[in-house]
Motif scaffolding. Structure first.
Motif, mmCIF file in Angstrom:
data_model
loop_
_atom_site.group_PDB
_atom_site.id
_atom_site.type_symbol
_atom_site.label_atom_id
_atom_site.label_comp_id
_atom_site.label_asym_id
_atom_site.label_seq_id
_atom_site.Cartn_x
_atom_site.Cartn_y
_atom_site.Cartn_z
ATOM 1 N N CYS A 1 0.830 -1.203 0.000
ATOM 2 C CA CYS A 1 0.000 0.000 0.000
ATOM 3 C C CYS A 1 0.870 1.261 0.000
ATOM 4 C CB CYS A 1 -0.919 -0.019 1.217
ATOM 5 S SG CYS A 1 -2.106 1.333 1.270
ATOM 6 N N ALA B 1 -4.070 3.585 -3.581
ATOM 7 C CA ALA B 1 -3.300 2.505 -2.965
ATOM 8 C C ALA B 1 -4.195 1.586 -2.135
ATOM 9 C CB ALA B 1 -2.182 3.086 -2.097
ATOM 10 N N VAL B 2 -5.093 2.206 -1.358
ATOM 11 C CA VAL B 2 -6.002 1.393 -0.541
ATOM 12 C C VAL B 2 -6.964 0.613 -1.430
ATOM 13 C CG1 VAL B 2 -7.859 1.507 1.165
ATOM 14 C CG2 VAL B 2 -5.817 2.899 1.463
ATOM 15 N N THR C 1 -5.169 -2.407 -2.816
ATOM 16 C CA THR C 1 -4.536 -3.325 -1.858
ATOM 17 C C THR C 1 -5.554 -4.029 -0.959
ATOM 18 O OG1 THR C 1 -2.569 -1.915 -1.822
ATOM 19 C CG2 THR C 1 -2.807 -3.528 -0.042
#
Length: 460
Positions: free
Chosen positions: A123, A158-159, A162
Motif C-alpha cells: 500500500c 493505494a487502498v 490493496t
C-alpha cells in the motif's frame, strides 16, 4: 506458511494428478494463465518505462517478463511474489502481480500480522509511486489543485488496489476453515454413528439371546416336570398292572391328566411365540413395501418389547399352586413334606412364577436322580422377599414299586433356576448334603417392595 497434504506428498487431489506443489491439474492451468497475463503486463509496462527513462528496451522487457512470471510459484512462495512486486513498483509495473500475491498470502495459514505487514508495504509503495506520477503530470501542475488532493488521491488509489484482495483472501481462508471444521465434525459424527450402530447391534444380539434363553427355560420347565412325572407313573403302571388292575387304571388316568396339562402349557407357550412373531412379520412386510429399513437400535427396542410382551402374555404359575405341585409328586409315589412359614403376601407375578419354578424343577430332579427318596419343601414369606428350599434324602436307586425310572438329564435345570433367581436380584445355592442328599435354596426379593438384604438359603 502451512501446506496441504497433497502439496507435501505429491499425491493426486480430487481434480486430477498432482504436479510439484499443485494439487490439481486445473490449478496448474490457472497459475500458468495468471503468470502469462502478469508477464505480458510487466513487459508492456517495462517498455513504457524504458522509453520514458532511456533504458535499453530489450533487457528491460526481459526483466519485466521474468518478474511477471513469478506468479507461477504463488501457491508455494506467496511472500516471494509480493516482495518481487514491491521491488518492481518504482518501474510502475506489477500491480496485478501484487494483487494476486496479496490474495494468495491471505488465503494461507500465515499469521495475520505478516499479512498486515506485506499489505502495508504494498500500500505504501503504491501510494508513493502514484503520488510521483501525479506530480510529474504537467497538465495537473497547471491547474489550481489543493495541496491535500494529490496525497489523498494517491492514498485512495493505494487502498483501493490493496485492501480488496486481502479481504477476499481472508474471506476464502475463513470459509475453508469452516468447511474443514464441518467436514471434521461430519467425520466424527459418522464415526460416532458407526459406534452407536455397533453397540445397538450388540444390544439387539443380547436381547435375542435373552429371549432364546427365556424360551428355553420356559420350555424346559413345561416339558421336564410333566414328562418326568409321566415316566414315573408309566413305570409304576408297568409294575402294578399284572397285580392290581384298579391301581393301574388310576395311574393310567394320572398319566393322561398330566399329558393333557403338558399339552395345555405347550399350547400356551406356542401361542405366546406366535404372538411375538406377528410384529416381526409386520416389520418385514413394511420393508418389502418400500419402507425404511429397521435400524439396529429399533431392533433392540423391539426385541425388548417382545420379551416383555411374552412375559406378560403367558400367565405364570403362582405360589398358591405349590401345594398342587406337591400333591402331584405324592401321587407319583414320592414322600413329600410341605411347610409354609409366615403369611402369604401379594408378590409380583415374576417372583411367584420363579419361586414356583424352583420348587417344580427341584422336585423334578428328585424324581430323576433320587427315585424313592423323601423330600421336604419349605416356603417362607418374609418382609420384602420369599425364600424357597427343597431338601431330599439320599436316593434309593430305584423308582416306586421297585421299577427303575430311568430319566435322561440335560443338565439345564439348575442353570435355569439360577438364571431365573439372579435375574430378579436374588440368591441361589444348590449342592449335595453331608448325608448324601441334595439341597436347593433360593431367596427372591419382591421388586414391588423394599426388600431387606437377602440371605441365601434357609436354616435347616
Amino acid at each position: 506458511m502451512s501446506e496441504s497434504g497433497a502439496e507435501r506428498t505429491g499425491e493426486a487431489g480430487p481434480g486430477g494428478a498432482a504436479l510439484w506443489w499443485w494439487e490439481r491439474r486445473r490449478s496448474v492451468l490457472l497459475d500458468g494463465a495468471l503468470a502469462l497475463a502478469s508477464a505480458i503486463e510487466c513487459v508492456v509496462q517495462s517498455v513504457v518505462f524504458a522509453g520514458r527513462t532511456g533504458l535499453p528496451v530489450v533487457p528491460t522487457a526481459l526483466f519485466g517478463g521474468l518478474a511477471g512470471s513469478v506468479l507461477l510459484v504463488r501457491r508455494r512462495w506467496p511472500l516471494a511474489v509480493i516482495l518481487v512486486s514491491i521491488a518492481v513498483l518504482p518501474a510502475q509495473m506489477g500491480m496485478g502481480m501484487a494483487a494476486v500475491g496479496l490474495y494468495t498470502l491471505a488465503t494461507t495459514e500465515v499469521p495475520r500480522r505478516i499479512i498486515g505487514v506485506m499489505a502495508s508495504m504494498v500500500c505504501v509503495g503504491t501510494a508513493l509511486v502514484t503520488f510521483l506520477l501525479i506530480e510529474q503530470d504537467a497538465g495537473l501542475r497547471e491547474q489550481p489543485i489543493p495541496m491535500w488532493f494529490k496525497p489523498f488521491v494517491a492514498a485512495l488509489f493505494a487502498v483501493a488496489t490493496t485492501l480488496p484482495p486481502v479481504l477476499l483472501g481472508m474471506y476464502v481462508r475463513a470459509r475453508r476453515r469452516l468447511v474443514e471444521s464441518l467436514r471434521d465434525r461430519a467425520d466424527g459424527l459418522e464415526r460416532e454413528l458407526g459406534l452407536l450402530a455397533e453397540r445397538a447391534e450388540e444390544r439387539a444380539e443380547w436381547a435375542r439371546g435373552e429371549e432364546r434363553r427365556r424360551i428355553a427355560r420356559e420350555m424346559h420347565d413345561v416339558v421336564a416336570h410333566r414328562v418326568s412325572l409321566m415316566v414315573v407313573h408309566a413305570a409304576a403302571l408297568q409294575a402294578v398292572a399284572p397285580k392290581d388292575p384298579d391301581k393301574a387304571a388310576k395311574n393310567a388316568g394320572l398319566v393322561a391328566d398330566m399329558g393333557r396339562q403338558a399339552l395345555t402349557e405347550l399350547r400356551t407357550m406356542l401361542g405366546v411365540l406366535r404372538a411375538e412373531e406377528k410384529p416381526r412379520e409386520a416389520a418385514g412386510a413394511a420393508g418389502a413395501a418400500g419402507g425404511e429399513p429397521e435400524s439396529a437400535a429399533d431392533a433392540a427396542a423391539r426385541l425388548a418389547e417382545i420379551a416383555a410382551a411374552g412375559r406378560r402374555g403367558a400367565r405364570g404359575p403362582r405360589l398358591s399352586e405349590v401345594a398342587s405341585l406337591v400333591d402331584q409328586s405324592r401321587a407319583a409315589g414320592m414322600a413329600v413334606e410341605l411347610s409354609v412359614e409366615g403369611e402369604p403376601r401379594g408378590y409380583a407375578a415374576q417372583v411367584e412364577s420363579t419361586a414356583y419354578r424352583v420348587v417344580q424343577e427341584a422336585l423334578t430332579n428328585v424324581h430323576k436322580h433320587a427315585a424313592g427318596a423323601a423330600a421336604r419343601v419349605r416356603l417362607a414369606h418374609r418382609d420384602g422377599e420369599v425364600a424357597v428350599q427343597v431338601l431330599n434324602e439320599a436316593p434309593l436307586g430305584a423308582g416306586p414299586h421297585g421299577a427303575p425310572a430311568a430319566l435322561p438329564s440335560g443338565g439345564n435345570g439348575l442353570l435355569g433356576m439360577r438364571e431365573r433367581v439372579t435375574a430378579l436380584g436374588g440368591g441361589f445355592v444348590s449342592g449335595p448334603l453331608d448325608g448324601g442328599g441334595f439341597r436347593v435354596s433360593a431367596v427372591i426379593p419382591d421388586r414391588d417392595r423394599s426388600p431387606a438384604a437377602p440371605g441365601v438359603g434357609l436354616a435347616s
